[in-house]
Design a protein around this motif. Structure first.
Motif, PDB file in Angstrom:
ATOM      1  N   UNK A   1       0.854  -1.183   0.000  1.00  9.78           N
ATOM      2  CA  UNK A   1       0.000   0.000   0.000  1.00  9.78           C
ATOM      3  C   UNK A   1       0.894   1.238   0.000  1.00  9.78           C
ATOM      4  N   UNK A   2       0.730   2.129  -0.971  1.00 11.98           N
ATOM      5  CA  UNK A   2       1.598   3.316  -1.025  1.00 11.98           C
ATOM      6  C   UNK A   2       1.285   4.290   0.104  1.00 11.98           C
ATOM      7  N   UNK A   3       2.277   5.103   0.451  1.00  6.74           N
ATOM      8  CA  UNK A   3       2.087   6.118   1.486  1.00  6.74           C
ATOM      9  C   UNK A   3       2.210   7.504   0.862  1.00  6.74           C
ATOM     10  N   UNK A   4       1.319   8.411   1.208  1.00  9.25           N
ATOM     11  CA  UNK A   4       1.425   9.764   0.655  1.00  9.25           C
ATOM     12  C   UNK A   4       2.562  10.548   1.283  1.00  9.25           C
ATOM     13  N   UNK A   5       3.292  11.280   0.457  1.00  9.53           N
ATOM     14  CA  UNK A   5       4.321  12.172   0.961  1.00  9.53           C
ATOM     15  C   UNK A   5       3.759  13.555   1.197  1.00  9.53           C
ATOM     16  N   UNK A   6       4.599  14.511   1.519  1.00 12.14           N
ATOM     17  CA  UNK A   6       4.131  15.883   1.717  1.00 12.14           C
ATOM     18  C   UNK A   6       3.401  16.398   0.472  1.00 12.14           C
ATOM     19  N   UNK A   7       2.248  17.013   0.691  1.00 17.65           N
ATOM     20  CA  UNK A   7       1.487  17.579  -0.413  1.00 17.65           C
ATOM     21  C   UNK A   7       0.728  16.562  -1.242  1.00 17.65           C
ATOM     22  N   UNK A   8       0.666  15.313  -0.769  1.00 16.13           N
ATOM     23  CA  UNK A   8       0.014  14.266  -1.548  1.00 16.13           C
ATOM     24  C   UNK A   8      -1.203  13.695  -0.821  1.00 16.13           C
ATOM     25  N   UNK A   9      -2.079  13.067  -1.627  1.00 17.85           N
ATOM     26  CA  UNK A   9      -3.236  12.345  -1.113  1.00 17.85           C
ATOM     27  C   UNK A   9      -3.105  10.877  -1.463  1.00 17.85           C
ATOM     28  N   UNK A  10      -3.586  10.024  -0.572  1.00 22.26           N
ATOM     29  CA  UNK A  10      -3.785   8.627  -0.957  1.00 22.26           C
ATOM     30  C   UNK A  10      -5.283   8.413  -1.150  1.00 22.26           C
ATOM     31  N   UNK A  11      -5.630   7.881  -2.313  1.00 18.21           N
ATOM     32  CA  UNK A  11      -7.027   7.669  -2.671  1.00 18.21           C
ATOM     33  C   UNK A  11      -7.303   6.179  -2.763  1.00 18.21           C
ATOM     34  N   UNK A  12      -8.369   5.747  -2.088  1.00 17.43           N
ATOM     35  CA  UNK A  12      -8.854   4.382  -2.302  1.00 17.43           C
ATOM     36  C   UNK A  12      -9.728   4.422  -3.550  1.00 17.43           C
ATOM     37  N   UNK A  13      -9.266   3.761  -4.589  1.00 20.76           N
ATOM     38  CA  UNK A  13      -9.935   3.827  -5.886  1.00 20.76           C
ATOM     39  C   UNK A  13     -11.156   2.911  -5.888  1.00 20.76           C
ATOM     40  N   UNK A  14     -12.273   3.431  -6.368  1.00 22.06           N
ATOM     41  CA  UNK A  14     -13.480   2.615  -6.502  1.00 22.06           C
ATOM     42  C   UNK A  14     -13.788   2.284  -7.958  1.00 22.06           C
ATOM     43  N   UNK A  15     -13.333   3.137  -8.883  1.00 24.86           N
ATOM     44  CA  UNK A  15     -13.581   2.903 -10.307  1.00 24.86           C
ATOM     45  C   UNK A  15     -12.477   3.558 -11.117  1.00 24.86           C
ATOM     46  N   UNK A  16     -12.138   2.938 -12.251  1.00 31.54           N
ATOM     47  CA  UNK A  16     -11.132   3.492 -13.161  1.00 31.54           C
ATOM     48  C   UNK A  16     -11.670   3.412 -14.582  1.00 31.54           C
ATOM     49  N   UNK A  17     -11.602   4.510 -15.306  1.00 31.98           N
ATOM     50  CA  UNK A  17     -12.086   4.541 -16.682  1.00 31.98           C
ATOM     51  C   UNK A  17     -10.962   4.269 -17.665  1.00 31.98           C
ATOM     52  N   UNK A  18     -11.238   3.483 -18.690  1.00 23.59           N
ATOM     53  CA  UNK A  18     -10.230   3.174 -19.700  1.00 23.59           C
ATOM     54  C   UNK A  18     -10.282   4.167 -20.853  1.00 23.59           C
ATOM     55  N   UNK A  19      -9.125   4.399 -21.446  1.00 22.13           N
ATOM     56  CA  UNK A  19      -8.973   5.268 -22.605  1.00 22.13           C
ATOM     57  C   UNK A  19      -8.009   4.625 -23.592  1.00 22.13           C
ATOM     58  N   UNK A  20      -8.111   4.938 -24.894  1.00 23.61           N
ATOM     59  CA  UNK A  20      -7.160   4.375 -25.855  1.00 23.61           C
ATOM     60  C   UNK A  20      -5.706   4.630 -25.492  1.00 23.61           C
ATOM     61  N   UNK A  21      -5.410   5.794 -24.896  1.00 24.56           N
ATOM     62  CA  UNK A  21      -4.019   6.082 -24.570  1.00 24.56           C
ATOM     63  C   UNK A  21      -3.447   5.083 -23.572  1.00 24.56           C
ATOM     64  N   UNK A  22      -4.297   4.447 -22.768  1.00 26.23           N
ATOM     65  CA  UNK A  22      -3.795   3.486 -21.782  1.00 26.23           C
ATOM     66  C   UNK A  22      -3.025   2.364 -22.451  1.00 26.23           C
ATOM     67  N   UNK A  23      -3.611   1.784 -23.489  1.00 23.22           N
ATOM     68  CA  UNK A  23      -2.931   0.667 -24.152  1.00 23.22           C
ATOM     69  C   UNK A  23      -1.968   1.136 -25.228  1.00 23.22           C
TER      70      UNK A  23
END
Length: 311
Positions: A25-47
């Motif tokens: 599990x990643x840890x947020x550094x200064x100025x960062x957020x950790x987000x528990x992701x519930x959904x991710x959208x796909x895009x052509x650029x991903x692949x």
């Protein structure tokens, strides 16, 4: 050590190289957020950007790599110095090639489009929020280049795809008449979005001419160059044509990074107000990431594809 799931690539290539792995599990550094992701959208650029090492390098990616960029979820932890966000806040945004994971760490400032978090408006569910960042910004940038208005008839090439659904609706909200190219099977879908369907392929300019005898005045090509050539044949000046997937000499090109400041917030506002909707073509659990990526790479989906990671 606490573990979480993430899609990882040990080699660049197609959907067959995608695997779900247990990762720390990643840890947020200064100025960062950790987000528990519930959904991710796909895009052509991903692949596209993970298909081979040379392309990946242009995006700053190296192995092992993650996959997916658009996400939505809930702030889980905040780093030192973060203001404006707190655990429990619903957020969405982009995390370049690492969004399909139980947790992502992003900058709280949101100054970099591929490393950002924005508050999810009330009335926008996480699946929808996870589709907005790349496609919404790209459509906004393309339309800004073509600048449609109430006196315009706009030809949108690839209108049923992930960017097309935004482009059609944004052009209609600007008051323009919209003709959208697609397959025969997408005709009803396009009409439902507010576009007049026209089949792509040989003879496109003739079919557009029959549908709009008065001519077209602007065009955006969201797939290749076919719409560009048809628009030129119909007398549209290059300055009112825009591409997103290829370069054509003399024709403006746009991508999400070109979008005006505030474009994404405006799109989210329109969705929350019920003035813009995002059709979800399919959703998959993270364990079926290869199936999701194969469907996305086929480029025949009407709307957006989402990966579900839990509530």
């Amino acid at each position: 050590m606490q573990k979480s799931r993430a899609v990882r690539l040990e080699a660049f290539g197609g959907p067959e190289v995608l695997d779900v792995r247990d990762v720390p599990v990643p840890r947020p550094g200064p100025g960062q957020l950790r987000v528990r992701v519930t959904a991710a959208g796909l895009n052509p650029m991903d692949w596209i950007m993970t298909a081979d090492a040379d392309t990946a390098a242009r995006f700053g990616l190296s192995l092992p790599a993650g996959f997916g960029t658009d996400y939505a979820g809930v702030v889980d932890q905040v780093g030192e110095g973060v203001t404006g966000f707190a655990p429990g806040d619903r957020v969405f945004g982009s995390a370049l090639s690492r969004a399909i994971a139980d947790f992502v760490v992003v900058d709280a400032t949101g100054e970099v489009a591929a490393n950002e978090a924005h508050r999810t408006p009330e009335g926008v569910d996480d699946r929808t929020a996870a589709t907005l960042a790349i496609a919404g910004r790209t459509a906004s940038a393309a339309l800004a280049a073509a600048a449609p208005g109430p006196d315009d008839t706009v030809l949108v090439g690839g209108a049923a795809g992930g960017v097309g659904v935004f482009a059609v609706q944004l052009a209609r909200l600007a008051g323009a008449r919209v003709l959208g190219t697609g397959s025969a099977s997408s005709a009803d879908f396009l009409r439902d979005l507010g576009a007049e369907p026209v089949a792509y392929g040989d003879g496109l300019a003739d079919r557009v001419r029959a549908l709009a005898p008065g001519g077209i005045t602007a065009a955006v090509d969201l797939h290749g160059t076919e719409t560009v050539h048809a628009a030129r044949e119909l007398g549209v000046p290059d300055g009112r044509i825009c591409t997103i997937a290829t370069q054509v000499d003399g024709v403006p090109a746009a991508n999400g990074a070109n979008a005006a400041p505030g474009a994404l917030a405006e799109i989210a506002r329109l969705v929350a107000a019920g003035r813009l909707r995002v059709p979800i073509a399919a959703s998959f659990p993270i364990e079926r990431i290869r199936h999701a990526a194969e469907l996305q790479a086929g480029r025949h989906v009407h709307g957006k594809i989402v990966v579900d990671l839990g509530s």
